[in-house]
Design a protein around this motif. Structure first.
Motif, PDB file in Angstrom:
ATOM      1  N   UNK A  37      -4.857   3.840  10.976  1.00  0.00           N
ATOM      2  CA  UNK A  37      -3.434   3.717  10.672  1.00  0.00           C
ATOM      3  C   UNK A  37      -3.081   4.815   9.683  1.00  0.00           C
ATOM      4  N   UNK A  38      -2.257   5.766  10.123  1.00  0.00           N
ATOM      5  CA  UNK A  38      -1.801   6.868   9.276  1.00  0.00           C
ATOM      6  C   UNK A  38      -0.585   6.373   8.496  1.00  0.00           C
ATOM      7  N   UNK A  39      -0.722   6.225   7.192  1.00  0.00           N
ATOM      8  CA  UNK A  39       0.337   5.641   6.389  1.00  0.00           C
ATOM      9  C   UNK A  39       1.540   6.559   6.232  1.00  0.00           C
ATOM     10  N   UNK A  60       0.856  -1.183   0.000  1.00  0.00           N
ATOM     11  CA  UNK A  60       0.000   0.000   0.000  1.00  0.00           C
ATOM     12  C   UNK A  60       0.894   1.236   0.000  1.00  0.00           C
ATOM     13  N   UNK A  61       0.316   2.394  -0.026  1.00  0.00           N
ATOM     14  CA  UNK A  61       1.085   3.621  -0.211  1.00  0.00           C
ATOM     15  C   UNK A  61       2.058   3.905   0.939  1.00  0.00           C
ATOM     16  N   UNK A  62       3.018   4.760   0.639  1.00  0.00           N
ATOM     17  CA  UNK A  62       4.049   5.208   1.584  1.00  0.00           C
ATOM     18  C   UNK A  62       4.904   4.040   2.090  1.00  0.00           C
ATOM     19  N   UNK A  63       5.158   3.067   1.226  1.00  0.00           N
ATOM     20  CA  UNK A  63       6.013   1.907   1.524  1.00  0.00           C
ATOM     21  C   UNK A  63       5.535   1.102   2.723  1.00  0.00           C
ATOM     22  N   UNK A  64       4.242   0.967   2.860  1.00  0.00           N
ATOM     23  CA  UNK A  64       3.637   0.139   3.899  1.00  0.00           C
ATOM     24  C   UNK A  64       3.033  -1.088   3.251  1.00  0.00           C
TER      25      UNK A  64
END
Length: 123
Positions: free
Chosen positions: A72-74, A18-22
């Motif tokens: 969860x704040x990505x 998912x976004x932001x390398x998560x």
């Protein structure tokens, strides 16, 4: 094995980049989020996935078996949990997130990401 995260998730464990390398992971049909290391693991049930947030309900494997909520704040890689729905909804409103969006299970997002042309390109 040649995908961005080194594993496309076929087999016993599943993952969705998912976004932001998560990433979201699941094993034996139990989805979870871990932050930094395996000691900060949050089992999740149904959730909504956006560009910058994942939010929904935590799995009821907790000690007291009652429903609790998470956001969860990505971007910041921080997770915030809530014991009641009113504080959870207030936080969603403050972040501009839609409270009425239907929460889905991990398999829905997994199939949405990996089905189709991505699956055909895997080694």
């Amino acid at each position: 094995m040649f995908s961005y995260y080194g594993s496309h998730g076929l087999g016993d464990s599943y993952r969705i980049p998912i976004s932001h390398h998560n990433e979201l992971r699941a094993i034996d049909s139990h989805a979870y989020i871990f932050i930094d290391d395996e000691s900060n693991t949050y089992n999740i049930d149904k959730f909504v996935l956006t560009d910058d947030f994942v939010y929904g309900t935590l799995d009821k494997f907790s000690k007291d078996k009652k429903t609790s909520y998470f956001v969860f704040d990505l971007k910041s890689k921080g997770i915030k949990t809530f014991e009641n729905e009113s504080s959870y909804n207030h936080y969603l409103t403050s972040k501009g997130l839609d409270q009425d969006t239907e929460r889905k299970e991990f398999n829905y997002y997994y199939n949405q990401y990996w089905n189709g042309w991505r699956f055909l390109l895997l080694p």
